[in-house]
Write a protein that holds these residues in place. Structure first.
Motif, short mmCIF file in Angstrom:
data_model
loop_
_atom_site.label_atom_id
_atom_site.label_comp_id
_atom_site.label_asym_id
_atom_site.label_seq_id
_atom_site.Cartn_x
_atom_site.Cartn_y
_atom_site.Cartn_z
N ARG A 26 0.63 -1.06 -0.01
CA ARG A 26 0.04 0.05 0.08
C ARG A 26 1.05 1.01 0.28
NH1 ARG A 26 -5.89 0.69 0.29
NH2 ARG A 26 -5.59 -1.77 0.42
N ASP A 44 -0.37 7.08 -0.56
CA ASP A 44 -1.62 7.70 -0.95
C ASP A 44 -2.87 6.65 -0.72
OD1 ASP A 44 -0.89 5.75 -2.74
OD2 ASP A 44 -1.18 7.07 -4.48
N GLY A 45 -2.68 5.25 -0.10
CA GLY A 45 -3.65 4.48 0.21
C GLY A 45 -3.99 3.72 -1.22
#
Length: 113
Positions: A70, A73-74
């Motif tokens: 991940r 920025d997600g």
């Protein structure tokens, strides 16, 4: 000793000395990408003397997989997912449950149309 043998010996010793992880060149902690590449290199050599290093390093990768795949920025990082898929394949781990992650489904989800 060959150059490849010396390199695999160094990788194996470094991984064992650092609880299954390659140390980060940018500060404290483990570089999971470098760890994954080290596991792949050691599996390619297939020497019995490096089997323990591969085993403990694969556990380290499984434990850190969620954060590794991940991005900040997600969003999932396809390169990290692909690298862990290679590790799963090389070590016989299930790619649909590598550290609790379905690497196959997550990688497919990153494909943009």
């Amino acid at each position: 000793a060959t150059v490849a043998g010396a390199a695999s010996g160094w990788l194996s010793r470094t991984l064992r000395a650092n609880n299954g992880g390659m140390p980060s060149a940018f500060g404290p902690g483990t570089d999971l990408a470098a760890t994954a590449w080290a596991v792949l290199a050691l599996r390619a050599r297939r020497t019995p003397t490096t089997a323990n290093s591969v085993a403990i390093s694969t556990i380290t990768l499984e434990r850190g997989a969620a954060g590794f795949v991940r991005g900040g920025d997600g969003v999932d990082r396809p390169a990290a997912l692909g690298l862990l898929l290679l590790v799963a394949d090389a070590t016989g781990r299930p790619p649909r449950n590598f550290g609790g992650i379905n690497l196959v489904a997550r990688l497919r989800a990153t494909v943009q149309s």
